[in-house]
Design an enzyme around this catalytic site. Structure first.
Site, PDB file in Angstrom:
ATOM      1  N   THR A 132      45.441 132.724  26.069  1.00 30.37           N
ATOM      2  CA  THR A 132      44.049 133.121  26.275  1.00 30.37           C
ATOM      3  C   THR A 132      43.067 132.106  25.685  1.00 30.37           C
ATOM      4  O   THR A 132      43.398 131.399  24.724  1.00 30.37           O
ATOM      5  CB  THR A 132      43.826 134.495  25.603  1.00 30.37           C
ATOM      6  N   ASP A 133      41.838 132.112  26.204  1.00 37.20           N
ATOM      7  CA  ASP A 133      40.795 131.257  25.623  1.00 37.20           C
ATOM      8  C   ASP A 133      40.332 131.773  24.253  1.00 37.20           C
ATOM      9  O   ASP A 133      39.679 131.049  23.504  1.00 37.20           O
ATOM     10  CB  ASP A 133      39.594 131.128  26.578  1.00 37.20           C
ATOM     11  N   GLU A 134      40.676 133.033  23.937  1.00 33.47           N
ATOM     12  CA  GLU A 134      40.182 133.611  22.674  1.00 33.47           C
ATOM     13  C   GLU A 134      40.746 132.895  21.452  1.00 33.47           C
ATOM     14  O   GLU A 134      40.192 133.028  20.358  1.00 33.47           O
ATOM     15  CB  GLU A 134      40.522 135.101  22.589  1.00 33.47           C
ATOM     16  N   TYR A 158      44.026 140.347  17.625  1.00 30.99           N
ATOM     17  CA  TYR A 158      44.653 139.972  18.906  1.00 30.99           C
ATOM     18  C   TYR A 158      44.696 138.459  19.053  1.00 30.99           C
ATOM     19  O   TYR A 158      45.764 137.877  19.301  1.00 30.99           O
ATOM     20  CB  TYR A 158      43.886 140.606  20.080  1.00 30.99           C
ATOM     21  N   LYS A 162      47.866 135.796  19.302  1.00 32.10           N
ATOM     22  CA  LYS A 162      48.112 134.891  20.441  1.00 32.10           C
ATOM     23  C   LYS A 162      48.131 133.433  19.961  1.00 32.10           C
ATOM     24  O   LYS A 162      48.926 132.622  20.442  1.00 32.10           O
ATOM     25  CB  LYS A 162      47.045 135.085  21.521  1.00 32.10           C
TER      26      LYS A 162
HETATM   27  P1  NAD Z   1      48.387 144.022  29.946  1.00 26.79           P
HETATM   28  O1  NAD Z   1      48.147 144.654  28.625  1.00 26.79           O
HETATM   29  O2  NAD Z   1      47.768 144.605  31.164  1.00 26.79           O
HETATM   30  O3  NAD Z   1      49.954 143.950  30.235  1.00 26.79           O
HETATM   31  C1  NAD Z   1      50.888 143.589  29.262  1.00 26.79           C
HETATM   32  C2  NAD Z   1      52.269 143.970  29.777  1.00 26.79           C
HETATM   33  O4  NAD Z   1      53.229 143.557  28.796  1.00 26.79           O
HETATM   34  C3  NAD Z   1      52.465 145.474  29.984  1.00 26.79           C
HETATM   35  O5  NAD Z   1      53.097 145.710  31.207  1.00 26.79           O
HETATM   36  C4  NAD Z   1      53.341 145.883  28.816  1.00 26.79           C
HETATM   37  O6  NAD Z   1      54.175 147.004  29.110  1.00 26.79           O
HETATM   38  C5  NAD Z   1      54.150 144.620  28.585  1.00 26.79           C
HETATM   39  N1  NAD Z   1      54.663 144.510  27.214  1.00 26.79           N
HETATM   40  C6  NAD Z   1      53.985 144.733  26.052  1.00 26.79           C
HETATM   41  N2  NAD Z   1      54.793 144.535  25.004  1.00 26.79           N
HETATM   42  C7  NAD Z   1      56.001 144.144  25.504  1.00 26.79           C
HETATM   43  C8  NAD Z   1      57.229 143.783  24.920  1.00 26.79           C
HETATM   44  N3  NAD Z   1      57.398 143.783  23.589  1.00 26.79           N
HETATM   45  N4  NAD Z   1      58.255 143.434  25.725  1.00 26.79           N
HETATM   46  C9  NAD Z   1      58.109 143.451  27.075  1.00 26.79           C
HETATM   47  N5  NAD Z   1      56.966 143.806  27.681  1.00 26.79           N
HETATM   48  C10 NAD Z   1      55.933 144.148  26.912  1.00 26.79           C
HETATM   49  O7  NAD Z   1      47.971 142.508  29.762  1.00 26.79           O
HETATM   50  P2  NAD Z   1      47.345 141.481  30.829  1.00 26.79           P
HETATM   51  O8  NAD Z   1      45.887 141.620  30.816  1.00 26.79           O
HETATM   52  O9  NAD Z   1      48.095 141.599  32.084  1.00 26.79           O
HETATM   53  O10 NAD Z   1      47.693 140.099  30.107  1.00 26.79           O
HETATM   54  C11 NAD Z   1      48.912 139.427  30.367  1.00 26.79           C
HETATM   55  C12 NAD Z   1      48.967 138.178  29.510  1.00 26.79           C
HETATM   56  O11 NAD Z   1      47.856 137.346  29.817  1.00 26.79           O
HETATM   57  C13 NAD Z   1      48.878 138.441  28.007  1.00 26.79           C
HETATM   58  O12 NAD Z   1      49.724 137.551  27.356  1.00 26.79           O
HETATM   59  C14 NAD Z   1      47.414 138.166  27.667  1.00 26.79           C
HETATM   60  O13 NAD Z   1      47.299 137.742  26.330  1.00 26.79           O
HETATM   61  C15 NAD Z   1      47.119 137.046  28.638  1.00 26.79           C
HETATM   62  N6  NAD Z   1      45.715 136.924  29.057  1.00 26.79           N
HETATM   63  C16 NAD Z   1      45.029 138.000  29.546  1.00 26.79           C
HETATM   64  C17 NAD Z   1      43.719 137.836  30.022  1.00 26.79           C
HETATM   65  C18 NAD Z   1      42.930 138.989  30.593  1.00 26.79           C
HETATM   66  O14 NAD Z   1      41.735 138.817  30.873  1.00 26.79           O
HETATM   67  N7  NAD Z   1      43.512 140.161  30.822  1.00 26.79           N
HETATM   68  C19 NAD Z   1      43.122 136.581  29.942  1.00 26.79           C
HETATM   69  C20 NAD Z   1      43.851 135.499  29.417  1.00 26.79           C
HETATM   70  C21 NAD Z   1      45.150 135.689  28.998  1.00 26.79           C
HETATM   71  O1  DAU Z   2      39.103 135.867  27.205  1.00 33.14           O
HETATM   72  C1  DAU Z   2      40.378 136.322  27.597  1.00 33.14           C
HETATM   73  C2  DAU Z   2      40.600 137.705  27.062  1.00 33.14           C
HETATM   74  O2  DAU Z   2      39.779 138.579  27.827  1.00 33.14           O
HETATM   75  C3  DAU Z   2      42.052 138.163  27.095  1.00 33.14           C
HETATM   76  O3  DAU Z   2      42.812 137.347  26.243  1.00 33.14           O
HETATM   77  C4  DAU Z   2      42.185 139.612  26.659  1.00 33.14           C
HETATM   78  O4  DAU Z   2      43.524 140.050  26.807  1.00 33.14           O
HETATM   79  C5  DAU Z   2      41.273 140.456  27.520  1.00 33.14           C
HETATM   80  O5  DAU Z   2      41.315 141.794  27.091  1.00 33.14           O
HETATM   81  C6  DAU Z   2      39.840 139.932  27.462  1.00 33.14           C
HETATM   82  O6  DAU Z   2      39.262 140.119  26.150  1.00 33.14           O
HETATM   83  P1  DAU Z   2      37.734 140.590  25.951  1.00 33.14           P
HETATM   84  O7  DAU Z   2      37.617 141.205  24.607  1.00 33.14           O
HETATM   85  O8  DAU Z   2      36.779 139.531  26.318  1.00 33.14           O
HETATM   86  O9  DAU Z   2      37.690 141.706  27.128  1.00 33.14           O
HETATM   87  P2  DAU Z   2      37.106 143.195  27.182  1.00 33.14           P
HETATM   88  O10 DAU Z   2      37.195 143.611  28.613  1.00 33.14           O
HETATM   89  O11 DAU Z   2      37.693 144.088  26.157  1.00 33.14           O
HETATM   90  O12 DAU Z   2      35.578 142.950  26.828  1.00 33.14           O
HETATM   91  C7  DAU Z   2      34.767 142.068  27.583  1.00 33.14           C
HETATM   92  C8  DAU Z   2      33.389 142.056  26.959  1.00 33.14           C
HETATM   93  O13 DAU Z   2      32.788 143.335  27.172  1.00 33.14           O
HETATM   94  C9  DAU Z   2      33.413 141.843  25.458  1.00 33.14           C
HETATM   95  O14 DAU Z   2      32.261 141.091  25.070  1.00 33.14           O
HETATM   96  C10 DAU Z   2      33.300 143.257  24.888  1.00 33.14           C
HETATM   97  C11 DAU Z   2      32.461 143.960  25.922  1.00 33.14           C
HETATM   98  N1  DAU Z   2      32.729 145.411  26.086  1.00 33.14           N
HETATM   99  C12 DAU Z   2      34.000 145.821  26.294  1.00 33.14           C
HETATM  100  C13 DAU Z   2      34.303 147.150  26.440  1.00 33.14           C
HETATM  101  C14 DAU Z   2      35.724 147.610  26.653  1.00 33.14           C
HETATM  102  C15 DAU Z   2      31.677 146.317  26.053  1.00 33.14           C
HETATM  103  O15 DAU Z   2      30.503 145.942  25.894  1.00 33.14           O
HETATM  104  N2  DAU Z   2      31.970 147.646  26.199  1.00 33.14           N
HETATM  105  C16 DAU Z   2      33.242 148.097  26.378  1.00 33.14           C
HETATM  106  O16 DAU Z   2      33.432 149.339  26.479  1.00 33.14           O
END
Ligand code: NAD
Ligand code: DAU
Length: 359
Positions: A132-134, A158, A162
């Site tokens: 992730t970019d975080e 988190y 990562k």
């Molecule tokens: P998600 O939470 O929707 O899915 C995670 C999946 O991993 C789930 O299906 C869960 O059951 C599985 N999991 C959790 N723990 C596990 C374990 N110990 N063994 C096997 N499986 C397990 O997450 P996502 O949003 O699909 O993100 C996927 C990946 O991409 C993550 O590594 C996250 O850090 C990264 N990522 C997410 C975003 C985003 O915006 N969602 C952005 C950048 C990177």
């Molecule tokens: O940047 C990549 C990341 O993006 C991933 O690594 C994470 O897995 C993914 O969850 C996401 O993280 P964020 O914290 O940016 O996403 P989230 O959707 O939780 O929140 C997006 C923005 O919206 C953040 O500034 C918080 C705000 N927010 C979020 C929620 C859930 C609100 O204002 N209200 C809310 O209820």
């Protein structure tokens, strides 16, 4: 064939579906099925012999070793993680267990398998780690976007977990020679996004007549990427990325949270107007800010474009419309993910009054 971890989650399930739509190579999909994992995302693959689902933990080294010996994948793509920042603030234990210890055990199993492969298979093998970019921390309003050289400054439990996993992946390449690839991506959105994250939460709450809770002033900035664009970027990195390299992936779509929520309300007003004639905007409410809330993320995605020729296909306008249309077309999926455990999470995070309309 390839081994995917976390392939029942949001991005992982989109990746599996896109992978099997784009080619013929089979997938073994290992997922623990935590609250975020959902086999309903993969329902369209029922009976498809190219998809083998295994319920299990990336931290279970014996299981991983067995899967690697049995299926001999040419690559592992590691999506499995605890992914929600707010949950990591409530409690970080699972984040440490999966994102750090789990990645370590997966790396060790991969290393054992890879080191014994015949030389051509060894050369071709890849371990792609999805991150992730975080991990780069928070940007000032006028600072340049994150490049792959940006210092690591994770601010939440988190992102710290990562960041630790990224360092382990890097070290397993540097020390052991494991052919790894790391991708650091910005915020994804699209189908099958679990409604604890901003965009799906706002869509689901708006349609249910509930408050749309914006943390703090809502002027935090994220760089949004449609999930199928993330999937195509990962496929491209797997295909042509250089082992040991990091590739940042982003949508060139910086938006404040307020802009996002207003856009969602406008589109919902158009596509499914509120029965009471009011705009969904009337449900917007400002709530207490997230502790340690990062102000701005933005990805400089020039390296992956320059070296691998990848650019996102969707604009924010096209991607967000597709996303809303998908949620409107899948009320059963939305209802099925709002279990008792989901309602408990909403109450813990937003308080008992979370069901009420905004001011
Ligand atoms: P998600 O939470 O929707 O899915 C995670 C999946 O991993 C789930 O299906 C869960 O059951 C599985 N999991 C959790 N723990 C596990 C374990 N110990 N063994 C096997 N499986 C397990 O997450 P996502 O949003 O699909 O993100 C996927 C990946 O991409 C993550 O590594 C996250 O850090 C990264 N990522 C997410 C975003 C985003 O915006 N969602 C952005 C950048 C990177
Ligand atoms: O940047 C990549 C990341 O993006 C991933 O690594 C994470 O897995 C993914 O969850 C996401 O993280 P964020 O914290 O940016 O996403 P989230 O959707 O939780 O929140 C997006 C923005 O919206 C953040 O500034 C918080 C705000 N927010 C979020 C929620 C859930 C609100 O204002 N209200 C809310 O209820």
């Amino acid at each position: 064939m390839i081994l995917i971890t976390g392939g029942a989650g949001f991005i992982g399930s989109n990746f599996v579906l896109d992978w099997l739509a784009a080619g013929t190579e089979p997938v073994v999909n290992l997922d623990k099925l935590t609250y975020a994992g959902n086999l309903a995302n993969l329902a369209s693959l029922q009976g498809d012999a190219r998809h083998t689902f295994v319920q299990g933990d990336i931290g279970d080294r014996a299981l991983i070793e067995r899967l690697l010996a049995e299926h001999r994948p040419r690559a592992i793509v590691n999506f499995a993680a605890e992914s929600h920042v707010d949950r990591s603030i409530h409690g970080a234990e699972d984040f440490i267990a999966t994102n750090i210890v789990g990645t370590f055990r997966l790396l060790e199993a991969a290393r054992g398998h890879w080191s014994q492969l015949p030389s051509d298979e060894k050369t071709a093998f890849r371990f792609l780690h999805v991150s992730t970019d975080e991990v780069y921390g928070s940007l000032a309003p006028d600072a340049p976007a994150f490049t792959e050289e940006h210092v690591y400054e994770p601010n939440s439990p988190y992102s710290a977990s990562k960041a630790a996993s990224d360092h382990l992946v890097r070290a397993w390449h540097h020390t052991h020679g494991l052919p790894v690839l790391t991708t650091n991506c910005s915020n994804n959105y699209g189908p099958y996004h679990f409604p604890e994250k901003l965009i799906p939460l706002m869509i689901v709450n708006a349609l249910a007549g509930k408050a749309l809770p914006i943390y703090g002033d809502g002027r935090q900035v994220r760089d949004w990427l449609y999930v199928s664009d993330h999937c195509s970027a990962i496929r491209r990195v797997l295909e042509a990325g250089r082992p040991g390299e990091v590739y940042n992936i982003g949508g060139w779509n910086e938006k404040t949270n307020l802009e996002i929520v207003h856009t969602l309300c406008e589109l919902l007003d158009e596509l499914q107007p509120c029965a009471n004639g009011q705009s969904y905007r009337s449900q917007i409410t400002h709530v207490t800010d997230r502790p340690g809330h990062d102000r701005r993320y933005a990805i400089d995605a020039r390296k992956i474009e320059r070296e691998l020729g990848w650019r996102p296909a969707e604009t924010f306008d096209t991607g967000i419309r597709k996303t809303i249309e998908w949620y409107l077309a899948h009320p059963d999926w939305v209802a099925s993910v709002q279990s008792g455990a989901y309602r408990d999470w909403v109450a813990a995070q937003y308080g008992a009054g979370a069901a009420e309309r905004g001011a």
